[in-house]
Scaffold this motif. Structure first.
Motif, mmCIF file in Angstrom:
data_model
loop_
_atom_site.group_PDB
_atom_site.id
_atom_site.type_symbol
_atom_site.label_atom_id
_atom_site.label_comp_id
_atom_site.label_asym_id
_atom_site.label_seq_id
_atom_site.Cartn_x
_atom_site.Cartn_y
_atom_site.Cartn_z
ATOM 1 N N UNK A 120 -61.240 29.867 -9.271
ATOM 2 C CA UNK A 120 -62.168 30.759 -8.528
ATOM 3 C C UNK A 120 -62.465 31.961 -9.287
ATOM 4 N N UNK A 121 -61.941 32.343 -10.579
ATOM 5 C CA UNK A 121 -62.075 33.742 -11.298
ATOM 6 C C UNK A 121 -63.287 33.827 -12.102
ATOM 7 N N UNK A 122 -64.057 32.465 -12.445
ATOM 8 C CA UNK A 122 -65.187 32.460 -13.274
ATOM 9 C C UNK A 122 -66.176 31.541 -12.541
ATOM 10 N N UNK A 123 -67.340 31.615 -12.826
ATOM 11 C CA UNK A 123 -68.508 30.795 -12.139
ATOM 12 C C UNK A 123 -69.646 31.440 -11.625
ATOM 13 N N UNK A 124 -70.127 30.780 -10.728
ATOM 14 C CA UNK A 124 -71.299 31.375 -10.028
ATOM 15 C C UNK A 124 -71.596 31.089 -8.603
ATOM 16 N N UNK A 125 -71.950 31.885 -7.928
ATOM 17 C CA UNK A 125 -71.927 32.134 -6.363
ATOM 18 C C UNK A 125 -73.165 32.523 -5.951
ATOM 19 N N UNK A 126 -74.001 31.738 -5.119
ATOM 20 C CA UNK A 126 -75.321 32.024 -4.689
ATOM 21 C C UNK A 126 -75.091 32.411 -3.120
ATOM 22 N N UNK A 127 -75.495 33.800 -2.668
ATOM 23 C CA UNK A 127 -75.132 33.802 -1.312
ATOM 24 C C UNK A 127 -76.364 34.175 -0.760
ATOM 25 N N UNK A 128 -76.804 33.923 0.500
ATOM 26 C CA UNK A 128 -77.804 34.516 1.311
ATOM 27 C C UNK A 128 -77.696 35.082 2.398
ATOM 28 N N UNK A 129 -78.757 35.863 3.034
ATOM 29 C CA UNK A 129 -78.407 36.533 4.240
ATOM 30 C C UNK A 129 -79.780 36.853 5.034
ATOM 31 N N UNK A 130 -79.542 36.972 6.186
ATOM 32 C CA UNK A 130 -80.715 37.454 6.923
ATOM 33 C C UNK A 130 -81.100 38.774 6.752
ATOM 34 N N UNK A 131 -82.385 39.201 7.084
ATOM 35 C CA UNK A 131 -82.666 40.728 7.047
ATOM 36 C C UNK A 131 -81.630 41.553 7.990
ATOM 37 N N UNK A 132 -81.262 41.139 9.150
ATOM 38 C CA UNK A 132 -80.436 41.881 9.909
ATOM 39 C C UNK A 132 -79.077 41.828 9.420
ATOM 40 N N UNK A 133 -78.628 40.741 8.911
ATOM 41 C CA UNK A 133 -77.192 40.622 8.356
ATOM 42 C C UNK A 133 -77.098 41.620 7.232
ATOM 43 N N UNK A 134 -78.363 41.713 6.582
ATOM 44 C CA UNK A 134 -78.084 42.438 5.243
ATOM 45 C C UNK A 134 -77.840 44.157 5.662
ATOM 46 N N UNK A 135 -78.236 44.621 6.759
ATOM 47 C CA UNK A 135 -78.034 45.801 7.101
ATOM 48 C C UNK A 135 -76.523 46.108 7.884
ATOM 49 N N UNK A 136 -75.929 45.104 7.869
ATOM 50 C CA UNK A 136 -74.531 45.362 8.672
ATOM 51 C C UNK A 136 -73.688 45.854 7.530
ATOM 52 N N UNK A 137 -72.919 46.933 7.700
ATOM 53 C CA UNK A 137 -71.922 47.231 6.388
ATOM 54 C C UNK A 137 -71.019 46.281 5.834
ATOM 55 N N UNK A 138 -70.594 45.240 6.943
ATOM 56 C CA UNK A 138 -69.465 44.494 6.388
ATOM 57 C C UNK A 138 -70.129 43.741 5.145
ATOM 58 N N UNK A 195 -78.845 25.974 1.770
ATOM 59 C CA UNK A 195 -77.797 25.494 1.985
ATOM 60 C C UNK A 195 -77.666 24.031 2.089
ATOM 61 N N UNK A 196 -78.450 23.341 2.468
ATOM 62 C CA UNK A 196 -78.463 21.840 2.548
ATOM 63 C C UNK A 196 -79.018 21.378 1.022
ATOM 64 N N UNK A 197 -79.785 22.067 0.452
ATOM 65 C CA UNK A 197 -80.357 21.520 -0.734
ATOM 66 C C UNK A 197 -79.653 22.028 -1.889
ATOM 67 N N UNK A 198 -78.618 22.664 -1.669
ATOM 68 C CA UNK A 198 -77.623 23.227 -2.621
ATOM 69 C C UNK A 198 -78.146 24.119 -3.288
ATOM 70 N N UNK A 199 -79.145 25.048 -3.092
ATOM 71 C CA UNK A 199 -79.815 26.088 -3.707
ATOM 72 C C UNK A 199 -78.826 27.326 -3.520
ATOM 73 N N UNK A 200 -78.151 27.492 -2.247
ATOM 74 C CA UNK A 200 -77.186 28.520 -1.997
ATOM 75 C C UNK A 200 -75.658 27.829 -1.517
ATOM 76 N N UNK A 201 -74.813 28.751 -1.859
ATOM 77 C CA UNK A 201 -73.458 28.355 -1.612
ATOM 78 C C UNK A 201 -73.012 28.600 -0.127
ATOM 79 N N UNK A 202 -73.520 29.758 0.279
ATOM 80 C CA UNK A 202 -73.154 30.267 1.590
ATOM 81 C C UNK A 202 -74.211 31.388 1.935
ATOM 82 N N UNK A 203 -74.297 31.762 3.140
ATOM 83 C CA UNK A 203 -75.276 32.491 3.940
ATOM 84 C C UNK A 203 -74.654 33.119 5.089
#
Length: 275
Positions: free
Chosen positions: A61-79, A110-118
């Motif tokens: 897991x030290x090399x590769x590609x990771x696609x991450x999504x987020x909702x607009x409200x989640x984007x504003x959480x500092x976490x 996610x279901x169509x594998x365009x994102x890995x996590x959200x």
């Protein structure tokens, strides 16, 4: 009998259709084609030696590609920003691709594998093929137009039932079904059904409508970080269970090593925050 190296060179010349070595009275020397083959062979060998390292780094897991999504409200959480920054600093050879969208769009990706996590606000356990880790829960606050009677004169928490006569501005349910349903359920528990006067496609748009005086809204506390001009916030009381969860959603299928590392980091940071 010809030595093995000589037979190899003659075989290469026959295969390539070019002369690689010029035979001299004493010894041989490479032709221009032979020197070109030597240069290319050195490159191939160098790459071959690095293949094992690349494969092992990807497997860890030290090399590769990771696609991450987020909702607009989640984007504003500092976490969210904190964990993304730390992951990038810890594993700089993992390419991170980010995308902001509504919950429905993120689930489809996610279901169509365009994102890995959200990062989403709604639990997705009911969606076949997906799972979600609950990262944290934050309180909800009421967003009020500046100058509103409830926005001045007191910093004390406001009882939810006092909003019964107010017009509400919410973001459309398809964009955020989890928070939308939680707000309606909390209002019903407080003894009233909110009059939803206006809806917005994204949460930041909701705050713009509040600032314009079209109504009040209930938003995650982290949205105060947007510092939207014309909006004041009050904490809420008498609304048990009204909170804004943050989930990390992903497919149930075997995750990539990079996603496994990302999930571990999210869990570690969440555990530290809950202490």
């Amino acid at each position: 009998q010809q030595p093995p190296l000589t037979r190899l060179l003659r075989g290469l010349e026959a295969e390539l259709g070019v002369l690689l070595m010029q035979r001299l009275p004493r010894g041989v020397r490479p032709t221009d084609a032979g020197r070109a083959l030597l240069d290319e062979a050195r490159i191939v060998l160098a790459r071959a030696e690095g293949i094992a390292d690349v494969v092992q780094r990807v497997a860890r897991g030290e090399q590769g590609r990771l696609a991450v999504g987020f909702t607009s409200s989640a984007a504003h959480h500092p976490f969210v920003s904190t964990v993304l920054r730390e992951f990038r600093e810890t594993l700089p050879d993992v390419d991170i691709v980010l995308d902001e969208a509504g919950t429905g769009e993120l689930v489809d990706a996610l279901l169509h594998e365009r994102l890995d996590a959200a990062f989403v606000r709604s639990a997705v356990q009911g969606t076949a093929g997906l799972l979600a880790d609950t990262v944290l829960e934050e309180p909800m606050v009421v967003a009020l137009p500046r100058g509103h009677a409830f926005a001045t004169g007191s910093e004390a928490p406001l009882s939810l039932r006092r909003l019964a006569g107010e017009p509400f501005v919410l973001y459309r349910r398809p964009a955020g079904p989890g928070l939308y349903d939680a707000i309606l359920a909390a209002c019903m528990a407080a003894g009233f059904s909110p009059h939803v006067k206006q809806e917005a496609p994204r949460l930041p748009g909701t705050l713009s409508l509040v600032a314009a005086g079209l109504g009040v809204s209930i938003v995650p506390a982290s949205m105060r970080r947007m510092n939207t001009e014309g909006v004041a916030y009050r904490a809420l009381k008498d609304c048990p269970g009204l909170c804004a969860p943050l989930h990390l959603a992903m497919r149930r299928a075997m995750p990539s090593p990079a996603l496994t590392r990302f999930r571990e980091l999210v869990r570690q940071k969440a555990a530290l925050q809950k202490r």
